[in-house]
Design an enzyme around this catalytic site. Structure first.
Site, mmCIF file in Angstrom:
data_model
loop_
_atom_site.group_PDB
_atom_site.id
_atom_site.type_symbol
_atom_site.label_atom_id
_atom_site.label_comp_id
_atom_site.label_asym_id
_atom_site.label_seq_id
_atom_site.Cartn_x
_atom_site.Cartn_y
_atom_site.Cartn_z
ATOM 1 C CG ASP A 222 -1.941 1.051 1.250
ATOM 2 O OD1 ASP A 222 -2.761 1.072 0.316
ATOM 3 O OD2 ASP A 222 -1.952 1.868 2.194
ATOM 4 C CD GLU A 272 17.227 -14.080 4.184
ATOM 5 O OE1 GLU A 272 16.944 -14.747 5.205
ATOM 6 O OE2 GLU A 272 17.388 -12.840 4.206
#
Length: 576
Positions: A222, A272
């Site tokens: 957002d 990752e």
């Protein structure tokens, strides 16, 4: 598709296909309005879980869930009190885990809506800030500042909130005296985080990992162009502009250069996790910036994977406007190596059925025809696409909700209905001929009344009726999604424009798939002489009716028709 799957179609732990997101179609679930399992009139996570087979049948690649975190609901979850839990009205963490498990079993990915620009006044960190007083470490997590004037009674600057009114609210200090002011670019119940404080970044890093550890496939972000404000918080050159547009144009509070370091850090976290198990996690941003070129900076290879391209959503129903918008996106955004993320509807915008009808009533046949055509156009474009719940049902905007049921803070702050978003958030109709249309479960002792009233005409759009009617918008979306996955010409790639008469667009995807859209009301000759593979409305061979889109397989007619579109189509039979 090269995704590794089990025999039942489920997502395996190790995913061989990389970059699944580049041409994915994601379905936006506004949880509060999707399906209610408890009978309290509010949709919930268990309702979403029960609707997964429906979404699998439709053919989407994933879902994006609107905020379901603990919240006082001043902005229906976009005022977050705890980023690492579930509000009891929507369920609990156990229910969320079951939802992710079931979605993955069906091969459907799950994205969460994360709100990093602001939180709730009930967030523990903001409560600590109020109690700690001026100059404290707790207040440094937010934008607190002394007021102007001899008694500090004026806001620190002239910024305006995008939901109406000033962007500052004065607090009462612990000793009971009038004190500092805090910044909120939306409502007073949504204080903005100070991203110049490293503690804020560290806390959100922990939030990302909390949900990634629970198996989510990514995040919709957002206000992704927000977060950083000018460090000196100077006056805005045009404060009134902040209220004229839902997306801020204040250059001092939006699109600051430092925001890109946040997305690089978040991308590193996602990479990752992908390196551990081979499942690529997605970051898609709500990026509201003036140009496609600025938009492109957010989707560079080490930042967000995607960012919603709102220019197509905001384009008027006009062939030239659509052509120009698509060209800009393909040049500036696809040029970064990313793909364009197309969207026509969401929880903040008037639905296309009504928007394309030219205002006034809910939409009518013209708005519905244009909305279907726009959908087929979007699904034919290179890149990814997002579909807002109910879009596949052809739902119009509910334009006549009484004032006393409106919940949008924009209405509370401005007193105007001009930008109120409740009309696109009315709960979905699932079955039956009267409200609640199967949205709310029949639970003994429950009110069974949807949180926003559903109009009687929603019966015409109920899911059970749409699925049973092969002419419905649901089948258009389902067939379009199926072809998008089965035809190598669609999805990622490029497009080549064809010569067309004014008011008509046509382009070629790959080796021989043509998408044509007639933005006019009268028919024109189609660019391919035979019947279409898929069309948004009835089509005769060689004719493309008004307000209609069609997909064709085969070589286009080499020469554009002579004369005006009306003249060229004058002797052609009218479609039935």
């Amino acid at each position: 598709m090269l995704t590794a799957t089990a025999g039942d179609g489920s997502l395996l732990h190790l995913e061989r296909r990389r970059h699944w997101w580049r041409d994915a179609v994601i379905y936006q679930v506004y949880v509060r309005s999707f399906l209610d399992s408890t009978g309290d009139g509010i949709g919930d996570l268990a309702g979403v879980r029960s609707g997964l087979p429906y979404l699998k049948k439709l053919g989407v690649d994933g879902i994006w869930l609107s905020p379901f975190y603990p919240s006082p609901q001043h902005d229906h979850g976009y005022d977050v009190a705890d980023y690492r839990d579930v509000d009891p009205v929507y369920g609990d963490l156990g229910e969320f885990d079951r939802l992710v498990t079931d979605a993955h079993r069906l091969g459907v990915r799950v994205l969460l809506d994360i709100v990093p620009n602001h939180c709730s006044v009930e967030h523990p960190h903001f409560r600590d800030a109020l109690a700690a007083g001026p100059g404290s470490a707790a207040r440094a997590r937010f934008h607190f500042a002394d007021g102007r004037g001899p008694d500090g009674g004026e806001p620190p600057n002239n910024w305006r909130a995008m939901f109406g009114g000033p962007a500052w609210t004065r607090v009462t200090e612990p000793d009971g005296t009038p004190g500092q002011w805090y910044l909120h670019l939306f409502t007073p119940e949504q204080p903005d985080w100070n991203w110049r404080n490293p503690e804020v970044a560290e806390d959100f890093d922990g939030t990302l990992r909390f949900w990634l550890d629970r198996g989510v496939d990514g995040f919709r972000i957002d206000v992704a162009a927000g977060l950083y404000k000018h460090p000196e918080l100077p006056d805005s050159p045009d404060p009134a502009a902040d209220e004229r547009a839902r997306d801020s144009v204040n250059p001092l509070a939006w699109n600051q250069e430092e925001v890109h370091q946040v997305w690089r850090a978040w991308r590193a976290v996602c990479d990752e996790y992908a390196a551990r198990d081979g499942r690529e996690r997605l970051l898609v941003g709500e990026v509201s910036v003036p140009t496609a070129r600025e938009h492109a900076r957010y989707v560079r290879p080490d930042e967000l994977h995607q960012a919603f391209f709102f220019d197509l959503l905001s384009a008027p129903w006009d062939a030239e406007a659509f052509h120009r918008t698509i060209d800009e996106a393909m040049r500036d955004i696809a040029g970064t190596g990313s793909t364009v993320t197309w969207v026509l509807n969401n929880h903040d915008q008037v639905r296309t059925v009504t928007r394309y009808a030219g205002g006034g009533a809910e939409g009518g046949t013209l708005g519905a025809a244009r909305a279907r055509a726009a959908a087929l156009l979007m699904l034919a474009l290179p890149g990814a696409a997002y579909v807002y719940q109910g879009e596949e049902l052809g739902l119009p905007e509910v334009v006549d909700l009484p004032d006393d049921v409106l919940t949008d803070p924009i209405f509370r702050r401005t007193g105007s209905r001009a930008r109120v978003r409740d009309g696109c958030r009315v709960p979905l109709p699932w079955s039956g001929h009267a409200s609640p249309f199967g949205f709310t479960a029949a639970v003994p002792g429950a009110a069974a009344r949807p949180w926003l009233p559903q109009p009687a005409y929603f019966a015409e759009h109920a899911t059970d009726r749409a699925v049973a009617d092969t002419r419905s918008s649901w089948h258009l979306y389902r067939d379009g999604l199926h072809l998008r996955r089965s035809l190598p010409q669609l999805g990622e790639g490029s497009l080549r424009w064809l010569e067309t008469p004014p008011g008509v667009l046509a382009f070629v995807r790959g080796d021989g798939l043509v998408c044509a859209v007639n933005f006019l009301t009268e028919p024109v000759p189609s660019p391919v002489p035979h019947a279409p593979l898929l069309a948004s409305g009835p089509c005769h061979d060689g004719v493309l009716p008004g307000s209609t889109a069609a997909w064709y397989m085969g070589d286009p007619i080499p020469e554009a028709p002579a004369g005006s579109p009306a003249e060229a189509a004058a002797d052609l039979p009218e479609p039935r």
